[in-house]
Design an enzyme around this catalytic site. Structure first.
Site, mmCIF file in Angstrom:
data_model
loop_
_atom_site.group_PDB
_atom_site.id
_atom_site.type_symbol
_atom_site.label_atom_id
_atom_site.label_comp_id
_atom_site.label_asym_id
_atom_site.label_seq_id
_atom_site.Cartn_x
_atom_site.Cartn_y
_atom_site.Cartn_z
ATOM 1 N N TYR A 1 6.684 -9.396 3.841
ATOM 2 C CA TYR A 1 5.497 -8.647 3.446
ATOM 3 C C TYR A 1 4.450 -8.779 4.543
ATOM 4 O O TYR A 1 3.672 -9.723 4.555
ATOM 5 C CB TYR A 1 4.967 -9.180 2.109
ATOM 6 C CG TYR A 1 3.748 -8.438 1.594
ATOM 7 C CD1 TYR A 1 3.697 -7.053 1.631
ATOM 8 C CD2 TYR A 1 2.667 -9.112 1.062
ATOM 9 C CE1 TYR A 1 2.591 -6.365 1.149
ATOM 10 C CE2 TYR A 1 1.557 -8.433 0.571
ATOM 11 C CZ TYR A 1 1.527 -7.066 0.621
ATOM 12 O OH TYR A 1 0.428 -6.393 0.144
ATOM 13 N N TYR B 1 5.921 2.211 0.957
ATOM 14 C CA TYR B 1 5.206 0.937 0.775
ATOM 15 C C TYR B 1 5.548 0.344 -0.591
ATOM 16 O O TYR B 1 5.416 1.001 -1.630
ATOM 17 C CB TYR B 1 3.703 1.194 0.874
ATOM 18 C CG TYR B 1 2.877 -0.050 1.022
ATOM 19 C CD1 TYR B 1 2.490 -0.486 2.285
ATOM 20 C CD2 TYR B 1 2.478 -0.786 -0.083
ATOM 21 C CE1 TYR B 1 1.712 -1.623 2.428
ATOM 22 C CE2 TYR B 1 1.709 -1.939 0.065
ATOM 23 C CZ TYR B 1 1.326 -2.345 1.325
ATOM 24 O OH TYR B 1 0.562 -3.475 1.461
#
Lengths: 394, 144
Positions: free
Chosen positions: A348, A297
């Site tokens: 994103y 991440y």
């Protein structure tokens, strides 16, 4: 190794990704349903057979999905707490629901539309407007100092790492440059201009030592994945991506992490994922050298570096030298990282693109396919509890 | 009210929402007295103030007057205003400071009254008081 093969991700689906706000006039529920329908088609099931939802980051309105898609019945609907920390873990939650026979086909997803009235990266100090966040007694110890956005916290985390270990901005640059390179050949990636080291050092400084490239982007889109039992997976369209192990938790001493910053010195300059890595490795009997690709991440480039240390791909404090040697590159790296471009360069969608890439890698169908990829690590977070990690195997 | 310290971010952000535990810290600040929650049972310090000592679970808490000395644990120089209220404040130094005589208590703060480029990890600092309004005083720190 005791890799589980009881459940598997069998369907993945996504919309196009756009810059913030450009998905309008589609609605968020419309984007989400498009991703769910695409995931069901990918799996080869009727979308109306979806009967469970395992969310993160607040979750969504399961009733509205049922109403919109004409779902027949719901057996499970739950969410991990926190924010993007739960991205990988939401698939673990789905797996747990399937194993416990609460539901047959469980969707995990993220959908995101950042209109002018609704943007991510909420500021603690904004009383109103697109970045506003409800004030709290704890927030009083943060916001009055102009400490109002996640990047401010992550800057101080990494500054401490630089101080303790001599890590330099070159390490962050390598994350940004390598992930951008991975995005160049991806049709759906939002950022497709190569970055050089000179470009990196010429970029506007936002929160020193983090510059513009170290921050993720604001984008719109939806990604959904479907988890089911290994028995059902056998008859579906693609080879199963087995849920080989997962963990969602953290070290108690991590506390509120970046919005507290009171962690002990052995924890502060980390991504807070060490405990999750330990849980994951102990449960599965695998170690970092068994992993073929790492989808970490990446809302901020330094958190990729700190997760590399937390997951044991290199010793603590040595990530600067590790990435300088090319170890995270898709081409020739010992552990290719974010082969899809990640949050920093592809889009994103709060970590769900990482889950999708993990599935494609173990299926063998990724655009930047790692040779003979048997095991993919996907992570959520950092920083809120629970941080999460997911192992997918072919 | 005295002049605000140079390098302190906008007073617009100094809006407090104390609860029955944090109010002690802010009332002391108004008197220009730096304190930390201190466990009367085991002696541990904790910030921000919470209802239990995480070491021994005691609720017996006192609010000693600290020296005001601290050490920069980490910091960032913020050069971009993420919200309009900060447009006139950049650049400013956001820091975590360990309170020297309250081991375990680390606070968010600003390093003020200095050139941001000279701030460093490990720097000794001392508290300065920023009366942002008649009702609110915020502790910030300056090199010592």
């Amino acid at each position: 190794m005791t890799l589980e093969r009881d459940t598997a991700v069998v369907g993945i689906g996504a919309t196009d990704y756009t810059r913030r706000g450009a998905s309008y006039p589609q609605t968020p529920i419309e984007l989400a349903c498009k991703a769910i329908i695409a995931a069901a088609e990918d799996a080869g099931i009727d979308v109306r057979d979806v009967d469970g939802f395992a969310y993160y980051s607040g979750g969504f309105d399961t009733g509205l999905f049922a109403q919109t898609l004409g779902l027949k019945e719901i057996g499970f609907s739950a969410s991990l707490t926190g924010g993007g920390n739960g991205a990988a873990g939401s698939v673990g939650l789905a797996s747990a629901a399937v194993k416990d026979r609460q539901a047959k086909y469980v969707v995990s997803l993220m959908t995101l539309q950042q209109t002018p009235d609704s943007r991510l990266g909420a500021a603690f100090a904004a009383k109103s407007g697109p970045y506003s966040r409800a004030p709290t007694a704890e927030g009083d110890f943060v916001a009055p100092y102009g400490s109002v956005a996640p990047g401010h916290f992550f800057s101080m985390m990494f500054k401490r790492h630089m101080h303790l270990y001599g890590t330099t901005r070159d390490a962050m640059a390598e994350v940004c440059i390598s992930q951008r390179e991975n995005a160049l050949n991806r049709p759906k990636a939002i950022r497709k201009d190569p970055i050089t080291l000179d470009d990196y050092y010429a970029a506007r400084m936002i929160s020193d030592p983090l510059c513009l490239f170290d921050y993720t982007m604001e984008s719109d889109g939806a990604v959904a994945v479907i988890t089911t039992s290994a028995d059902r997976a056998k008859d579906l369209r693609h080879p199963p991506a087995y849920v080989a192990g997962w963990a969602a938790g953290g070290d108690g001493r991590w506390g509120k992490g970046m919005s507290w910053m009171g962690m002990d010195d052995d924890l502060f300059p980390t991504a807070g994922a060490g405990q999750v890595a330990k849980q994951l490795y102990e449960r599965t009997g695998i170690g970092p050298s068994d992993i073929d690709v790492a989808l970490l991440y990446d809302h901020f480039s330094p958190m990729v570096l700190l997760q590399i240390e937390d997951y044991g791909f290199c010793p603590k404090g040595e990530v600067g030298a590790f990435v300088a040697d090319g170890n995270i590159r898709f081409k020739g790296g010992s552990i290719p990282v974010n082969t899809h471009g990640g949050n920093l360069s592809e889009a994103y969608i709060i970590g769900m693109t990482h889950v999708m890439e993990g599935v494609e890698q173990v299926r063998g169908t990724a655009i930047n396919q790692v040779d003979d990829c048997a095991l993919a690590l996907v992570t959520g977070g950092p920083s809120a509890m629970p941080l999460s990690g997911l192992l997918l195997s072919r | 009210m005295s002049a605000r310290p140079r390098g302190a971010p906008s007073a617009d952000l100094a809006v407090l929402h104390p609860d029955s535990w944090t109010i002690h810290f802010w009332e002391a600040a108004k008197d220009h007295r730096l304190t930390s929650a201190h466990c009367d049972n085991c002696g541990a310090f904790r910030m921000p103030p919470t209802p239990f000592c995480p070491k021994c679970l005691s609720q017996e808490t006192s609010w000693p007057t600290l020296s005001g000395d601290g050490t920069v644990y980490s910091f960032t120089i913020i050069r971009h205003a993420v919200i309009p209220q900060l447009a006139e404040s950049v650049p400013y130094v956001l820091a975590m400071v360990d309170l020297d005589d309250a081991p375990g208590a680390r606070v968010f703060t600003n390093i003020v009254e200095c050139d941001p480029e000279t701030v460093f990890v490990g720097q000794p600092v001392r508290v300065v008081w920023d009366d942002t309004s008649d009702e609110v005083t915020i502790p910030r720190f300056t090199p010592r």
